[in-house]
Write a protein that holds these residues in place. Structure first.
Motif, PDB file in Angstrom:
ATOM      1  N   ARG A  12       0.890  -1.160   0.000  1.00 42.35           N
ATOM      2  CA  ARG A  12       0.000   0.000   0.000  1.00 42.35           C
ATOM      3  C   ARG A  12       0.927   1.208   0.000  1.00 42.35           C
ATOM      4  O   ARG A  12       2.125   1.072   0.225  1.00 42.35           O
ATOM      5  N   SER A  13       0.410   2.363  -0.252  1.00 43.04           N
ATOM      6  CA  SER A  13       1.250   3.560  -0.274  1.00 43.04           C
ATOM      7  C   SER A  13       0.759   4.551   0.775  1.00 43.04           C
ATOM      8  O   SER A  13      -0.433   4.840   0.848  1.00 43.04           O
ATOM      9  N   ILE A  14       1.690   5.034   1.569  1.00 46.38           N
ATOM     10  CA  ILE A  14       1.408   6.094   2.535  1.00 46.38           C
ATOM     11  C   ILE A  14       2.166   7.316   2.029  1.00 46.38           C
ATOM     12  O   ILE A  14       3.400   7.354   2.066  1.00 46.38           O
ATOM     13  N   ILE A  15       1.437   8.276   1.493  1.00 43.03           N
ATOM     14  CA  ILE A  15       2.037   9.444   0.859  1.00 43.03           C
ATOM     15  C   ILE A  15       2.108  10.584   1.871  1.00 43.03           C
ATOM     16  O   ILE A  15       1.102  10.947   2.496  1.00 43.03           O
ATOM     17  N   ASP A  16       3.288  11.121   2.028  1.00 42.70           N
ATOM     18  CA  ASP A  16       3.532  12.246   2.933  1.00 42.70           C
ATOM     19  C   ASP A  16       3.228  13.536   2.186  1.00 42.70           C
ATOM     20  O   ASP A  16       4.043  14.013   1.399  1.00 42.70           O
ATOM     21  N   THR A  17       2.041  14.086   2.412  1.00 44.51           N
ATOM     22  CA  THR A  17       1.658  15.310   1.705  1.00 44.51           C
ATOM     23  C   THR A  17       2.189  16.565   2.386  1.00 44.51           C
ATOM     24  O   THR A  17       2.281  17.611   1.748  1.00 44.51           O
ATOM     25  N   ASP A  18       2.545  16.465   3.668  1.00 45.97           N
ATOM     26  CA  ASP A  18       3.025  17.643   4.398  1.00 45.97           C
ATOM     27  C   ASP A  18       4.515  17.883   4.214  1.00 45.97           C
ATOM     28  O   ASP A  18       4.939  19.007   3.985  1.00 45.97           O
ATOM     29  N   GLY A  19       5.307  16.833   4.356  1.00 42.13           N
ATOM     30  CA  GLY A  19       6.751  16.971   4.253  1.00 42.13           C
ATOM     31  C   GLY A  19       7.341  17.652   5.474  1.00 42.13           C
ATOM     32  O   GLY A  19       6.629  18.067   6.392  1.00 42.13           O
ATOM     33  N   ILE A  20       8.657  17.750   5.466  1.00 43.62           N
ATOM     34  CA  ILE A  20       9.402  18.359   6.568  1.00 43.62           C
ATOM     35  C   ILE A  20      10.471  19.269   5.958  1.00 43.62           C
ATOM     36  O   ILE A  20      11.180  18.865   5.036  1.00 43.62           O
ATOM     37  N   GLU A  21      10.592  20.469   6.482  1.00 45.72           N
ATOM     38  CA  GLU A  21      11.656  21.370   6.044  1.00 45.72           C
ATOM     39  C   GLU A  21      12.956  20.970   6.733  1.00 45.72           C
ATOM     40  O   GLU A  21      13.013  20.867   7.958  1.00 45.72           O
ATOM     41  N   LEU A  22      13.965  20.725   5.920  1.00 46.43           N
ATOM     42  CA  LEU A  22      15.289  20.334   6.417  1.00 46.43           C
ATOM     43  C   LEU A  22      16.354  21.116   5.650  1.00 46.43           C
ATOM     44  O   LEU A  22      16.114  21.582   4.537  1.00 46.43           O
ATOM     45  N   ALA A  23      17.524  21.196   6.237  1.00 47.87           N
ATOM     46  CA  ALA A  23      18.601  22.015   5.663  1.00 47.87           C
ATOM     47  C   ALA A  23      19.083  21.512   4.305  1.00 47.87           C
ATOM     48  O   ALA A  23      19.339  22.302   3.400  1.00 47.87           O
ATOM     49  N   ASP A  24      19.227  20.165   4.165  1.00 45.96           N
ATOM     50  CA  ASP A  24      19.799  19.632   2.939  1.00 45.96           C
ATOM     51  C   ASP A  24      19.495  18.136   2.818  1.00 45.96           C
ATOM     52  O   ASP A  24      18.855  17.549   3.697  1.00 45.96           O
ATOM     53  N   VAL A  25      19.980  17.531   1.741  1.00 44.10           N
ATOM     54  CA  VAL A  25      19.725  16.110   1.475  1.00 44.10           C
ATOM     55  C   VAL A  25      20.363  15.223   2.549  1.00 44.10           C
ATOM     56  O   VAL A  25      19.784  14.206   2.929  1.00 44.10           O
ATOM     57  N   ALA A  26      21.521  15.605   3.055  1.00 44.76           N
ATOM     58  CA  ALA A  26      22.171  14.813   4.105  1.00 44.76           C
ATOM     59  C   ALA A  26      21.281  14.745   5.340  1.00 44.76           C
ATOM     60  O   ALA A  26      21.118  13.678   5.948  1.00 44.76           O
ATOM     61  N   GLN A  27      20.673  15.842   5.709  1.00 48.75           N
ATOM     62  CA  GLN A  27      19.767  15.844   6.850  1.00 48.75           C
ATOM     63  C   GLN A  27      18.507  15.033   6.533  1.00 48.75           C
ATOM     64  O   GLN A  27      17.975  14.347   7.397  1.00 48.75           O
ATOM     65  N   ALA A  28      18.050  15.078   5.294  1.00 49.07           N
ATOM     66  CA  ALA A  28      16.890  14.279   4.880  1.00 49.07           C
ATOM     67  C   ALA A  28      17.206  12.780   4.971  1.00 49.07           C
ATOM     68  O   ALA A  28      16.348  11.985   5.372  1.00 49.07           O
ATOM     69  N   ARG A  30      19.337  11.355   7.091  1.00 53.51           N
ATOM     70  CA  ARG A  30      19.309  11.014   8.523  1.00 53.51           C
ATOM     71  C   ARG A  30      17.869  10.902   9.022  1.00 53.51           C
ATOM     72  O   ARG A  30      17.529   9.986   9.777  1.00 53.51           O
ATOM     73  N   MET A  31      17.009  11.805   8.584  1.00 53.09           N
ATOM     74  CA  MET A  31      15.606  11.767   8.985  1.00 53.09           C
ATOM     75  C   MET A  31      14.930  10.514   8.435  1.00 53.09           C
ATOM     76  O   MET A  31      14.136   9.866   9.130  1.00 53.09           O
ATOM     77  N   ALA A  32      15.246  10.131   7.209  1.00 47.78           N
ATOM     78  CA  ALA A  32      14.660   8.926   6.614  1.00 47.78           C
ATOM     79  C   ALA A  32      15.023   7.684   7.416  1.00 47.78           C
ATOM     80  O   ALA A  32      14.170   6.825   7.670  1.00 47.78           O
ATOM     81  N   VAL A  33      16.266   7.591   7.837  1.00 47.31           N
ATOM     82  CA  VAL A  33      16.704   6.446   8.646  1.00 47.31           C
ATOM     83  C   VAL A  33      15.962   6.445   9.980  1.00 47.31           C
ATOM     84  O   VAL A  33      15.474   5.415  10.435  1.00 47.31           O
ATOM     85  N   ARG A  34      15.840   7.611  10.615  1.00 52.85           N
ATOM     86  CA  ARG A  34      15.113   7.708  11.886  1.00 52.85           C
ATOM     87  C   ARG A  34      13.653   7.312  11.718  1.00 52.85           C
ATOM     88  O   ARG A  34      13.106   6.553  12.528  1.00 52.85           O
ATOM     89  N   LEU A  35      12.990   7.840  10.683  1.00 48.29           N
ATOM     90  CA  LEU A  35      11.580   7.534  10.451  1.00 48.29           C
ATOM     91  C   LEU A  35      11.370   6.054  10.144  1.00 48.29           C
ATOM     92  O   LEU A  35      10.392   5.446  10.589  1.00 48.29           O
ATOM     93  N   THR A  36      12.305   5.463   9.381  1.00 49.38           N
ATOM     94  CA  THR A  36      12.210   4.040   9.065  1.00 49.38           C
ATOM     95  C   THR A  36      12.333   3.208  10.338  1.00 49.38           C
ATOM     96  O   THR A  36      11.543   2.284  10.561  1.00 49.38           O
ATOM     97  N   GLY A  37      13.300   3.535  11.189  1.00 48.00           N
ATOM     98  CA  GLY A  37      13.451   2.823  12.454  1.00 48.00           C
ATOM     99  C   GLY A  37      12.206   2.943  13.310  1.00 48.00           C
ATOM    100  O   GLY A  37      11.743   1.966  13.905  1.00 48.00           O
TER     101      GLY A  37
END
Length: 84
Positions: A12-28, A30-37
């Motif tokens: 199934r797909s869970i689409i993030d329509t809000d998103g998160i403001e982050l400084a750059d791709v490197a921070q994104a 790190r956030m992806a790894v945290r959210l996945t965990g």
């Protein structure tokens, strides 16, 4: 600051329509790894053997910047005999 979206696909797909403001791709990343965990900690019972799971991280325009892929597989020693 750029906005990043974290979409989950696992049959199934869970689409993030809000998103998160982050400084750059490197921070994104790190956030992806945290959210996945966090997802696996909260929803581990819902992930089936053989099921593919992925998180796609996109920019505000929907361009996929990177993705995290997981497949749950059973080891030969679990649930069956092991040949020696």
């Amino acid at each position: 600051m750029p906005r990043y979206h974290f979409h989950i696909h696992d049959g199934r797909s869970i689409i993030d329509t809000d998103g998160i403001e982050l400084a750059d791709v490197a921070q994104a990343r790190r956030m992806a790894v945290r959210l996945t965990g966090q997802f696996f900690e909260d929803e581990a019972d819902l992930v089936s053997l053989g099921e593919e799971w992925r998180m796609e991280v996109t920019d505000a325009q929907g361009l996929i910047l990177f993705r995290l892929d997981f497949v749950v597989t059973r080891a030969a020693a679990v649930g069956g005999s092991v040949r020696t």
